[in-house]
Design a protein around this motif. Structure first.
Motif, PDB file in Angstrom:
ATOM      1  N   GLU A  43       0.838  -1.208   0.000  1.00  0.00           N
ATOM      2  CA  GLU A  43       0.000   0.000   0.000  1.00  0.00           C
ATOM      3  C   GLU A  43       0.871   1.256   0.000  1.00  0.00           C
ATOM      4  O   GLU A  43       0.534   2.267  -0.612  1.00  0.00           O
ATOM      5  CB  GLU A  43      -0.889  -0.035   1.255  1.00  0.00           C
ATOM      6  N   GLY A  44       2.025   1.169   0.639  1.00  0.00           N
ATOM      7  CA  GLY A  44       2.909   2.330   0.770  1.00  0.00           C
ATOM      8  C   GLY A  44       3.626   2.703  -0.512  1.00  0.00           C
ATOM      9  O   GLY A  44       3.773   3.881  -0.837  1.00  0.00           O
ATOM     10  N   ASN A  45       4.119   1.690  -1.268  1.00  0.00           N
ATOM     11  CA  ASN A  45       4.904   2.026  -2.472  1.00  0.00           C
ATOM     12  C   ASN A  45       4.089   1.972  -3.773  1.00  0.00           C
ATOM     13  O   ASN A  45       4.633   2.069  -4.871  1.00  0.00           O
ATOM     14  CB  ASN A  45       6.140   1.119  -2.595  1.00  0.00           C
ATOM     15  N   LEU A  46       2.786   1.828  -3.655  1.00  0.00           N
ATOM     16  CA  LEU A  46       1.932   1.718  -4.853  1.00  0.00           C
ATOM     17  C   LEU A  46       1.954   2.982  -5.702  1.00  0.00           C
ATOM     18  O   LEU A  46       1.987   2.923  -6.931  1.00  0.00           O
ATOM     19  CB  LEU A  46       0.490   1.399  -4.413  1.00  0.00           C
ATOM     20  N   GLN A  47       1.984   4.142  -5.009  1.00  0.00           N
ATOM     21  CA  GLN A  47       1.964   5.419  -5.727  1.00  0.00           C
ATOM     22  C   GLN A  47       3.190   5.582  -6.626  1.00  0.00           C
ATOM     23  O   GLN A  47       3.120   6.212  -7.677  1.00  0.00           O
ATOM     24  CB  GLN A  47       1.882   6.576  -4.716  1.00  0.00           C
TER      25      GLN A  47
END
Length: 335
Positions: free
Chosen positions: A323-327
């Motif tokens: 979820e953290g590195n998805l962007q």
């Protein structure tokens, strides 16, 4: 069949009487070749096992329970019809039984209508032929051209049978709601004869000029919107609504089908690239908002390509999407 033999003999006589370098002989030669290539008596042995069909549908599609139930009911009826026809043959009844209803899968794009048809073909052990009707405006595309015209060709249905090499394939009429009419005739009117079990026993293609039995073909149509299909055509079909997927269904589809497919397509393995459940849920909820799963598959493919570049440029061994590195891989949230 005897009728085809007579037509061939007549055409061969005509070919012999014409000069070999004349345009008439070329027309005759093409016609004879087409007749010889048609699968008049060739059939694949169909086997219907409701359990095997259920397994095939479950293997290729997650969810869609109501659709699967209706498809299995349709196949059960076919099995009983086949049993009755075999009993008629044993009792030497000459009156053929009429074909069953034609399925029409209606639903938004990307909900798996075409792949359901492919699964049915696989479950029945039938050859699969896809005919795309999107944007077809010329009636001759269905019925063929008269063979006297320059560059005359048989219609798409005859061409489909010739490709399949058997008289009883499963024929998918894709995008039946997108056919239209102009000065060259109305395609939907030409399809009325094809999709009517009473009439398609003697379907006449303008090029062949011999009645063609389409009763062995299992027709399945797909459409995005049933309201644009002409009423007489819709009346000949059994409509099955393929509704949109819930977010939970999309999550399972992505895990079971889309991620393995995209990993293989992009030369990656499960050890090299993995997705956390939270990341998948975020892609579904914040990056795609659709009825089907096409955009979801595109986003997963996008991540796979960016990860592939990282493996080569930065010499990484594994990439785990959270979820953290998805962007970093998909940019700002769209929704």
């Amino acid at each position: 069949p005897e009728e085809v033999k007579k037509q061939l003999e007549k055409e061969i006589k005509r070919l012999r009487s014409n000069p070999m370098d004349g345009p008439e002989s070329k027309v005759s030669q093409n016609y004879i070749e087409t007749l010889l290539e048609m699968p008049w008596e060739e059939r694949t042995k169909e086997h219907i096992s409701i359990r095997a069909a259920r397994e095939e549908l479950d293997k290729d599609h997650y969810g869609l329970e109501k659709v699967k139930e209706q498809v299995l009911e349709f196949l059960a009826v076919r099995q009983l019809q086949m049993n009755a026809q075999e009993a008629d043959k044993e009792q030497e009844k000459t009156q053929p039984r009429k074909g069953g209803r034609i399925l029409c899968l209606v639903g938004p794009p990307g909900t798996g209508k075409t792949s359901i048809a492919r699964s049915i073909a696989s479950a029945l052990n039938r050859k699969y032929v896809r005919i795309s009707l999107g944007g077809v405006r010329d009636e001759a595309e269905i019925r063929g051209h008269r063979k006297t015209y320059v560059g005359a060709m048989p219609g798409r249905l005859v061409e489909g049978l010739r490709q399949a090499g058997v008289a009883n394939p499963l024929m998918l009429l894709d995008e039946i709601d997108k056919v239209s009419a102009d000065y060259r005739g109305d395609v939907s009117s030409a399809l009325l004869e094809v999709l009517d079990g009473e009439q398609n026993v003697k379907f006449r293609d303008h090029y062949l000029e011999i009645p063609l039995d389409l009763s062995g073909v299992l027709f399945i149509a797909t459409a995005n919107d049933a309201s644009t299909i002409p009423r007489p055509l819709l009346d000949r079909m059994e409509v099955i609504e393929v509704s949109s997927y819930t977010e939970n269904e999309k999550f399972h589809i992505a895990k079971k089908y889309l991620i393995p497919k995209q990993l293989e397509r992009n030369g990656l393995t499960e050890e090299m690239l993995s997705f956390s459940d939270k990341a998948l849920e975020k892609i579904i909820h914040n990056y795609t908002r659709e009825a089907g799963v096409r955009n979801l598959e595109r986003r997963i493919g996008e991540i796979c390509r960016k990860a592939a570049r990282e493996f080569l440029e930065k010499k990484k061994k594994t990439v785990h999407i959270t979820e953290g590195n998805l962007q970093k891989y998909l940019g700002k949230e769209k929704i």
